[in-house]
Motif scaffolding. Sequence first.
Motif, PDB file in Angstrom:
ATOM      1  N   LEU A 170       0.818  -1.206   0.000  1.00  0.00           N
ATOM      2  CA  LEU A 170       0.000   0.000   0.000  1.00  0.00           C
ATOM      3  C   LEU A 170       0.853   1.258   0.000  1.00  0.00           C
ATOM      4  N   GLN A 171       2.005   1.202   0.667  1.00  0.00           N
ATOM      5  CA  GLN A 171       2.917   2.347   0.647  1.00  0.00           C
ATOM      6  C   GLN A 171       3.462   2.570  -0.761  1.00  0.00           C
ATOM      7  N   GLN A 172       3.767   1.498  -1.464  1.00  0.00           N
ATOM      8  CA  GLN A 172       4.365   1.612  -2.783  1.00  0.00           C
ATOM      9  C   GLN A 172       3.378   2.115  -3.833  1.00  0.00           C
ATOM     10  N   THR A 173       2.097   1.841  -3.653  1.00  0.00           N
ATOM     11  CA  THR A 173       1.110   2.233  -4.663  1.00  0.00           C
ATOM     12  C   THR A 173       0.579   3.625  -4.443  1.00  0.00           C
ATOM     13  N   TRP A 174       1.147   4.332  -3.459  1.00  0.00           N
ATOM     14  CA  TRP A 174       0.707   5.704  -3.218  1.00  0.00           C
ATOM     15  C   TRP A 174       1.155   6.602  -4.378  1.00  0.00           C
ATOM     16  N   GLY A 175       0.412   7.629  -4.630  1.00  0.00           N
ATOM     17  CA  GLY A 175       0.743   8.537  -5.726  1.00  0.00           C
ATOM     18  C   GLY A 175       2.084   9.221  -5.501  1.00  0.00           C
ATOM     19  N   ALA A 176       2.751   9.563  -6.578  1.00  0.00           N
ATOM     20  CA  ALA A 176       4.065  10.219  -6.486  1.00  0.00           C
ATOM     21  C   ALA A 176       3.974  11.561  -5.767  1.00  0.00           C
ATOM     22  N   ASP A 177       2.811  12.205  -5.862  1.00  0.00           N
ATOM     23  CA  ASP A 177       2.652  13.488  -5.197  1.00  0.00           C
ATOM     24  C   ASP A 177       2.142  13.366  -3.773  1.00  0.00           C
ATOM     25  N   GLY A 178       2.115  12.116  -3.284  1.00  0.00           N
ATOM     26  CA  GLY A 178       1.654  11.913  -1.916  1.00  0.00           C
ATOM     27  C   GLY A 178       0.167  11.704  -1.801  1.00  0.00           C
ATOM     28  N   SER A 179      -0.537  11.739  -2.915  1.00  0.00           N
ATOM     29  CA  SER A 179      -1.980  11.556  -2.865  1.00  0.00           C
ATOM     30  C   SER A 179      -2.331  10.079  -2.945  1.00  0.00           C
ATOM     31  N   GLY A 180      -3.497   9.742  -2.520  1.00  0.00           N
ATOM     32  CA  GLY A 180      -3.942   8.357  -2.605  1.00  0.00           C
ATOM     33  C   GLY A 180      -5.372   8.252  -2.130  1.00  0.00           C
ATOM     34  N   PRO A 181      -6.128   7.317  -2.635  1.00  0.00           N
ATOM     35  CA  PRO A 181      -7.522   7.169  -2.213  1.00  0.00           C
ATOM     36  C   PRO A 181      -7.610   6.902  -0.716  1.00  0.00           C
ATOM     37  N   ALA A 182      -8.697   7.383  -0.107  1.00  0.00           N
ATOM     38  CA  ALA A 182      -8.880   7.167   1.335  1.00  0.00           C
ATOM     39  C   ALA A 182      -8.983   5.692   1.675  1.00  0.00           C
ATOM     40  N   VAL A 183      -9.446   4.880   0.713  1.00  0.00           N
ATOM     41  CA  VAL A 183      -9.594   3.458   0.995  1.00  0.00           C
ATOM     42  C   VAL A 183      -8.257   2.811   1.335  1.00  0.00           C
ATOM     43  N   ARG A 184      -7.149   3.380   0.796  1.00  0.00           N
ATOM     44  CA  ARG A 184      -5.847   2.804   1.106  1.00  0.00           C
ATOM     45  C   ARG A 184      -5.489   3.027   2.570  1.00  0.00           C
ATOM     46  N   VAL A 185      -5.918   4.160   3.115  1.00  0.00           N
ATOM     47  CA  VAL A 185      -5.669   4.406   4.540  1.00  0.00           C
ATOM     48  C   VAL A 185      -6.394   3.368   5.386  1.00  0.00           C
ATOM     49  N   HIS A 186      -7.626   3.090   5.028  1.00  0.00           N
ATOM     50  CA  HIS A 186      -8.385   2.091   5.775  1.00  0.00           C
ATOM     51  C   HIS A 186      -7.749   0.712   5.641  1.00  0.00           C
ATOM     52  N   SER A 187      -7.302   0.389   4.447  1.00  0.00           N
ATOM     53  CA  SER A 187      -6.639  -0.907   4.238  1.00  0.00           C
ATOM     54  C   SER A 187      -5.350  -0.999   5.054  1.00  0.00           C
ATOM     55  N   MET A 188      -4.609   0.099   5.112  1.00  0.00           N
ATOM     56  CA  MET A 188      -3.382   0.122   5.907  1.00  0.00           C
ATOM     57  C   MET A 188      -3.682  -0.115   7.381  1.00  0.00           C
ATOM     58  N   LEU A 189      -4.777   0.443   7.845  1.00  0.00           N
ATOM     59  CA  LEU A 189      -5.148   0.261   9.245  1.00  0.00           C
ATOM     60  C   LEU A 189      -5.410  -1.214   9.553  1.00  0.00           C
ATOM     61  N   TYR A 190      -6.091  -1.906   8.638  1.00  0.00           N
ATOM     62  CA  TYR A 190      -6.348  -3.338   8.841  1.00  0.00           C
ATOM     63  C   TYR A 190      -5.058  -4.158   8.733  1.00  0.00           C
ATOM     64  N   MET A 191      -4.179  -3.769   7.817  1.00  0.00           N
ATOM     65  CA  MET A 191      -2.892  -4.467   7.716  1.00  0.00           C
ATOM     66  C   MET A 191      -2.086  -4.300   9.010  1.00  0.00           C
ATOM     67  N   ALA A 192      -2.121  -3.082   9.571  1.00  0.00           N
ATOM     68  CA  ALA A 192      -1.418  -2.848  10.832  1.00  0.00           C
ATOM     69  C   ALA A 192      -2.020  -3.679  11.955  1.00  0.00           C
ATOM     70  N   GLY A 193      -3.357  -3.769  11.982  1.00  0.00           N
ATOM     71  CA  GLY A 193      -4.005  -4.609  12.989  1.00  0.00           C
ATOM     72  C   GLY A 193      -3.604  -6.066  12.868  1.00  0.00           C
ATOM     73  N   ALA A 194      -3.484  -6.551  11.619  1.00  0.00           N
ATOM     74  CA  ALA A 194      -3.053  -7.936  11.401  1.00  0.00           C
ATOM     75  C   ALA A 194      -1.641  -8.153  11.931  1.00  0.00           C
ATOM     76  N   MET A 195      -0.765  -7.178  11.727  1.00  0.00           N
ATOM     77  CA  MET A 195       0.610  -7.298  12.230  1.00  0.00           C
ATOM     78  C   MET A 195       0.633  -7.364  13.761  1.00  0.00           C
ATOM     79  N   VAL A 196      -0.157  -6.518  14.404  1.00  0.00           N
ATOM     80  CA  VAL A 196      -0.178  -6.513  15.873  1.00  0.00           C
ATOM     81  C   VAL A 196      -0.723  -7.832  16.418  1.00  0.00           C
ATOM     82  N   LEU A 197      -1.830  -8.303  15.844  1.00  0.00           N
ATOM     83  CA  LEU A 197      -2.396  -9.580  16.286  1.00  0.00           C
ATOM     84  C   LEU A 197      -1.446 -10.738  15.990  1.00  0.00           C
ATOM     85  N   GLY A 198      -0.798 -10.697  14.839  1.00  0.00           N
ATOM     86  CA  GLY A 198       0.162 -11.743  14.498  1.00  0.00           C
ATOM     87  C   GLY A 198       1.308 -11.798  15.491  1.00  0.00           C
ATOM     88  N   MET A 199       1.796 -10.636  15.888  1.00  0.00           N
ATOM     89  CA  MET A 199       2.865 -10.591  16.885  1.00  0.00           C
ATOM     90  C   MET A 199       2.401 -11.167  18.210  1.00  0.00           C
TER      91      MET A 199
END
Length: 384
Positions: free
Chosen positions: A242-271
């Motif tokens: 998700l970090q890599q698919t962000w726009g070159a100008d720093g822009s990106g759809p809000a849905v990517r932020v939500h997806s990142m939040l779930y990915m972060a939650g998966a990392m915490v639970l996995g740990m």
Amino acid sequence: MPCLNEARTVGQCVEAAQDYLRRTGTAGEILVADNGSSDGSREIAEAAGARVVPVPERGYGAALLGGIAAARGRYVIMGDADCSYDFANLDGFVERLRAGDRLVMGNRFRGGIDDGAMPLLHRYLGNPVLSFIGRLFFRTDIGDFHCGIRGFHRESVATLGLVSTGMEFASEMVAKAALAGLPIAEVPTRLRPDGRDRPPHLRTWRDGWRHLKFLLLFCPRWLFLYPGLAMLVGGLLGLAALQQTWGADGSGPAVRVHSMLYMAGAMVLGMQLLQLAVLTKWVGVLSGIVPQPAWLRRAQPFLSLEAGLLSGIGLLVIGLVWSISLVERWGAGGFGALPPTEGMRAAIPAVTLMIIGVQAAAGTLFAGAIELAWRTGRRKDHAA
């Protein structure tokens, strides 16, 4: 033979075992581990020629542990005292034991199950599913994990440290024997309808859950380790993608932020799950319930208190420095309104690193506290 109010059948079982000893010229004894019978079972067993050992602690496993401890023979063959197994036909067990196998299991599915001998739920669901889980978890090819008749070298089984007092004793013996690398064999065994005039001691759902719970807790790989690895690695890869698919100008759809939040939650639970896997195994090793696996011995330099604290503090510091840099960038812009997607793009990984770092450090300290408490308790026991 474990026995609790088996007056109708225990005498027949003892006589059948006597017939086997006479027919084969085998030197042995018949031992009945009585678990508090009140129907005359003890007297009937003694009259038939058995040595009766009273076991006051209730439970199938408790009765067997008491009987095994009192047994005098080199080999022990255990089986229920309800006439469901043929004690006059033990040749296959003795042959395999004399050939060098340390545990010989009966297999009712290969030997035949008479009509009415096993409930359909046990035959087609309970036993097959639990046996499959046992084979998967403990890397053994035993087809009938819960067969009530089995033979073993008494001294070999004594080294396994069996502790279960309930029906899950049957699973514990096979699991620990497999983990210890003991040679295990199976022989076909016929199961007959028992001769009781009362309901069996086995309770389908209660004892089935106890078996499943034991298998899961005894093998944290499948309960914690594999799910934890999948969540941690999946969350990490997802966050990076998700970090890599962000726009070159720093822009990106809000849905990517939500997806990142779930990915972060998966990392915490996995740990968390990975820590529970290591701690569960560590407690089992300290208490002697399970042998120390090779991977734990190899990983010990990386699981020390110092290594765990340094790793955890390192991740915490990285996340903290990252967060401070975000605050500095915010300050450089006059602490104005933050673009929600751009701010969260950096904040989510930073906060995730801090959480995982604290988890790693706290888990390491907790493991050290467990080890200290355990070793202190052992020293007190030895002193007493």
